[in-house]
Design a protein around this motif. Structure first.
Motif, PDB file in Angstrom:
ATOM      1  N   ALA A  71       0.786  -1.167  -0.091  1.00  0.00           N
ATOM      2  CA  ALA A  71      -0.167   0.138   0.029  1.00  0.00           C
ATOM      3  C   ALA A  71       0.835   1.359   0.094  1.00  0.00           C
ATOM      4  O   ALA A  71       1.692   1.241   0.774  1.00  0.00           O
ATOM      5  CB  ALA A  71      -0.741  -0.186   1.161  1.00  0.00           C
ATOM      6  N   GLN A  72       0.484   2.148  -0.798  1.00  0.00           N
ATOM      7  CA  GLN A  72       1.072   3.556  -0.850  1.00  0.00           C
ATOM      8  C   GLN A  72       0.412   4.427   0.102  1.00  0.00           C
ATOM      9  O   GLN A  72       0.828   5.727   0.271  1.00  0.00           O
ATOM     10  CB  GLN A  72       1.455   3.931  -2.233  1.00  0.00           C
ATOM     11  CG  GLN A  72       2.285   3.024  -3.070  1.00  0.00           C
ATOM     12  CD  GLN A  72       2.067   3.425  -4.522  1.00  0.00           C
ATOM     13  OE1 GLN A  72       1.042   3.501  -5.165  1.00  0.00           O
ATOM     14  NE2 GLN A  72       3.496   3.291  -5.167  1.00  0.00           N
ATOM     15  N   SER A  73      -0.980   4.334   0.486  1.00  0.00           N
ATOM     16  CA  SER A  73      -1.488   5.249   1.218  1.00  0.00           C
ATOM     17  C   SER A  73      -2.692   4.414   1.938  1.00  0.00           C
ATOM     18  O   SER A  73      -3.298   3.443   1.336  1.00  0.00           O
ATOM     19  CB  SER A  73      -2.183   6.492   0.661  1.00  0.00           C
ATOM     20  OG  SER A  73      -3.081   5.899  -0.550  1.00  0.00           O
ATOM     21  N   ILE A  74      -2.861   4.707   3.193  1.00  0.00           N
ATOM     22  CA  ILE A  74      -4.143   4.168   4.029  1.00  0.00           C
ATOM     23  C   ILE A  74      -5.069   5.244   4.475  1.00  0.00           C
ATOM     24  O   ILE A  74      -4.419   6.113   5.160  1.00  0.00           O
ATOM     25  CB  ILE A  74      -3.519   3.088   4.913  1.00  0.00           C
ATOM     26  CG1 ILE A  74      -2.726   1.954   4.339  1.00  0.00           C
ATOM     27  CG2 ILE A  74      -4.534   2.547   5.837  1.00  0.00           C
ATOM     28  CD1 ILE A  74      -1.765   1.155   5.233  1.00  0.00           C
ATOM     29  N   THR A  75      -6.141   4.811   4.222  1.00  0.00           N
ATOM     30  CA  THR A  75      -7.199   5.806   4.778  1.00  0.00           C
ATOM     31  C   THR A  75      -7.939   5.301   6.046  1.00  0.00           C
ATOM     32  O   THR A  75      -8.576   4.167   5.985  1.00  0.00           O
ATOM     33  CB  THR A  75      -8.246   6.282   3.646  1.00  0.00           C
ATOM     34  OG1 THR A  75      -7.515   6.856   2.703  1.00  0.00           O
ATOM     35  CG2 THR A  75      -9.189   7.228   4.195  1.00  0.00           C
ATOM     36  N   LYS A  76      -8.276   5.927   7.120  1.00  0.00           N
ATOM     37  CA  LYS A  76      -8.868   5.479   8.193  1.00  0.00           C
ATOM     38  C   LYS A  76     -10.265   5.967   7.924  1.00  0.00           C
ATOM     39  O   LYS A  76     -10.372   7.155   7.763  1.00  0.00           O
ATOM     40  CB  LYS A  76      -8.247   5.902   9.420  1.00  0.00           C
ATOM     41  CG  LYS A  76      -8.970   5.539  10.809  1.00  0.00           C
ATOM     42  CD  LYS A  76      -8.347   5.914  11.887  1.00  0.00           C
ATOM     43  CE  LYS A  76      -9.169   5.547  13.409  1.00  0.00           C
ATOM     44  NZ  LYS A  76      -8.229   6.183  14.506  1.00  0.00           N
ATOM     45  N   ARG A  77     -11.396   5.205   8.088  1.00  0.00           N
ATOM     46  CA  ARG A  77     -12.861   5.659   8.007  1.00  0.00           C
ATOM     47  C   ARG A  77     -13.468   5.278   9.336  1.00  0.00           C
ATOM     48  O   ARG A  77     -13.400   4.044   9.886  1.00  0.00           O
ATOM     49  CB  ARG A  77     -13.310   4.933   7.040  1.00  0.00           C
ATOM     50  CG  ARG A  77     -14.734   5.160   6.775  1.00  0.00           C
ATOM     51  CD  ARG A  77     -15.300   5.159   5.411  1.00  0.00           C
ATOM     52  NE  ARG A  77     -15.023   5.937   4.284  1.00  0.00           N
ATOM     53  CZ  ARG A  77     -15.241   6.179   3.248  1.00  0.00           C
ATOM     54  NH1 ARG A  77     -16.063   5.008   2.756  1.00  0.00           N
ATOM     55  NH2 ARG A  77     -14.622   6.842   2.158  1.00  0.00           N
ATOM     56  N   HIS A  78     -14.370   5.984   9.845  1.00  0.00           N
ATOM     57  CA  HIS A  78     -15.020   6.012  10.960  1.00  0.00           C
ATOM     58  C   HIS A  78     -16.630   6.172  10.676  1.00  0.00           C
ATOM     59  O   HIS A  78     -17.153   6.825   9.732  1.00  0.00           O
ATOM     60  CB  HIS A  78     -14.776   7.148  11.879  1.00  0.00           C
ATOM     61  CG  HIS A  78     -15.787   7.665  13.041  1.00  0.00           C
ATOM     62  ND1 HIS A  78     -15.840   6.969  14.126  1.00  0.00           N
ATOM     63  CD2 HIS A  78     -16.913   8.473  13.081  1.00  0.00           C
ATOM     64  CE1 HIS A  78     -16.860   7.342  14.937  1.00  0.00           C
ATOM     65  NE2 HIS A  78     -17.256   8.240  14.360  1.00  0.00           N
ATOM     66  N   LYS A  79     -17.225   5.235  11.520  1.00  0.00           N
ATOM     67  CA  LYS A  79     -18.818   5.069  11.380  1.00  0.00           C
ATOM     68  C   LYS A  79     -19.218   5.030  12.678  1.00  0.00           C
ATOM     69  O   LYS A  79     -18.829   3.927  13.430  1.00  0.00           O
ATOM     70  CB  LYS A  79     -19.244   4.045  10.385  1.00  0.00           C
ATOM     71  CG  LYS A  79     -19.115   4.360   8.718  1.00  0.00           C
ATOM     72  CD  LYS A  79     -20.198   5.254   8.372  1.00  0.00           C
ATOM     73  CE  LYS A  79     -20.309   5.001   7.123  1.00  0.00           C
ATOM     74  NZ  LYS A  79     -21.323   5.879   6.463  1.00  0.00           N
ATOM     75  N   ASP A  80     -20.579   5.589  12.890  1.00  0.00           N
ATOM     76  CA  ASP A  80     -21.290   5.181  14.286  1.00  0.00           C
ATOM     77  C   ASP A  80     -22.556   4.452  13.784  1.00  0.00           C
ATOM     78  O   ASP A  80     -23.323   5.004  13.091  1.00  0.00           O
ATOM     79  CB  ASP A  80     -21.400   6.764  14.872  1.00  0.00           C
ATOM     80  CG  ASP A  80     -20.472   7.228  15.891  1.00  0.00           C
ATOM     81  OD1 ASP A  80     -19.859   6.301  16.408  1.00  0.00           O
ATOM     82  OD2 ASP A  80     -20.272   8.249  15.907  1.00  0.00           O
ATOM     83  N   LEU A  81     -22.632   3.437  14.461  1.00  0.00           N
ATOM     84  CA  LEU A  81     -23.805   2.911  13.960  1.00  0.00           C
ATOM     85  C   LEU A  81     -25.130   3.337  14.864  1.00  0.00           C
ATOM     86  O   LEU A  81     -25.031   3.812  16.035  1.00  0.00           O
ATOM     87  CB  LEU A  81     -23.683   1.225  14.787  1.00  0.00           C
ATOM     88  CG  LEU A  81     -22.860   0.309  13.578  1.00  0.00           C
ATOM     89  CD1 LEU A  81     -21.289   0.276  14.037  1.00  0.00           C
ATOM     90  CD2 LEU A  81     -23.439  -1.163  14.092  1.00  0.00           C
TER      91      LEU A  81
END
Length: 211
Positions: A71-81
């Motif tokens: 991987a050359q970039s990694i993105t963090k994603r947040h979700k509230d159920l």
């Protein structure tokens, strides 16, 4: 006559300037390197990094980086159920959800002049063990590509059982998952935690379908 010649000269210069301008246009937004459009657009398994931006290296757990060595970039994603989603996840998985805050990590690499998503990952912790679950999208649903927990002493024989499985699989110890060299209590806790995560991913990002 001089006025006429002057006027013709001005017109000629204007035409030349216009021709030069049209031959070398400024780059448009469409010509820049952008992540490809994907379906569904909300899925972390097939989403564009442009929406969330690249996470700082310190925000990405080492275990997640290790799961995506290319991987050359990694993105963090947040979700509230939502409350309704929590109720659905707990009913479908048979496991109590400890936290409605869910995080996933999207990995990207360059390919053919564009960006290609390598997959999405989540961190799952149970019985003192932490594993990384790597997902890919299959028919609109998150499917497990692989599970990593080798550094924590979990053998491949146990982890490999989860490959290719999704929310339609039972994912229960003693049924389609066996102990395979792991302490039974740990194996059960990990299996339940992974099943909970799979159902959560499907609830948040999976395409609607009938069974």
């Amino acid at each position: 006559m001089k006025r006429l010649a002057y006027f013709i000269t001005i017109i000629g210069l204007a035409a030349l300037a216009a021709a030069c301008s049209s031959g070398n246009p400024a780059p448009s937004a469409a010509s820049t390197d952008a992540a490809p459009a994907t379906t569904p657009s909300t899925s972390p398994v097939t989403a564009s990094a442009a929406k969330d931006g690249n996470a700082k290296a310190d925000d990405i757990p080492a275990a997640v980086r290790a799961a995506f060595p290319n991987a050359q970039s990694i993105t963090k994603r947040h979700k509230d159920l939502t409350a309704a989603q929590v109720a659905h996840v707990e009913k479908q998985s048979g496991v109590k959800l400890a936290d409605k805050d869910h995080h996933s990590y999207l990995a990207f690499a360059s390919e053919g002049g564009g960006r290609k998503q390598l997959g999405a990952a989540t961190l799952v912790t149970a019985h003192g063990h932490e594993v990384v679950v790597v997902y890919v999208s299959e028919n609109g649903s998150p499917m497990i590509k692989e599970v990593h927990g080798e550094s924590g002493g979990i053998p491949h024989a146990f982890l490999d059982q989860f490959k290719g499985k999704g929310h339609d699989n039972k994912l229960r110890l003693g049924q389609d998952i066996k102990v395979q060299g792991v302490d039974e209590a740990a194996a059960r806790a990990l299996t339940d935690a992974i099943r909970l995560d799979v159902v959560t991913m499907q609830t948040l990002y999976g395409a609607a379908h009938s069974h």
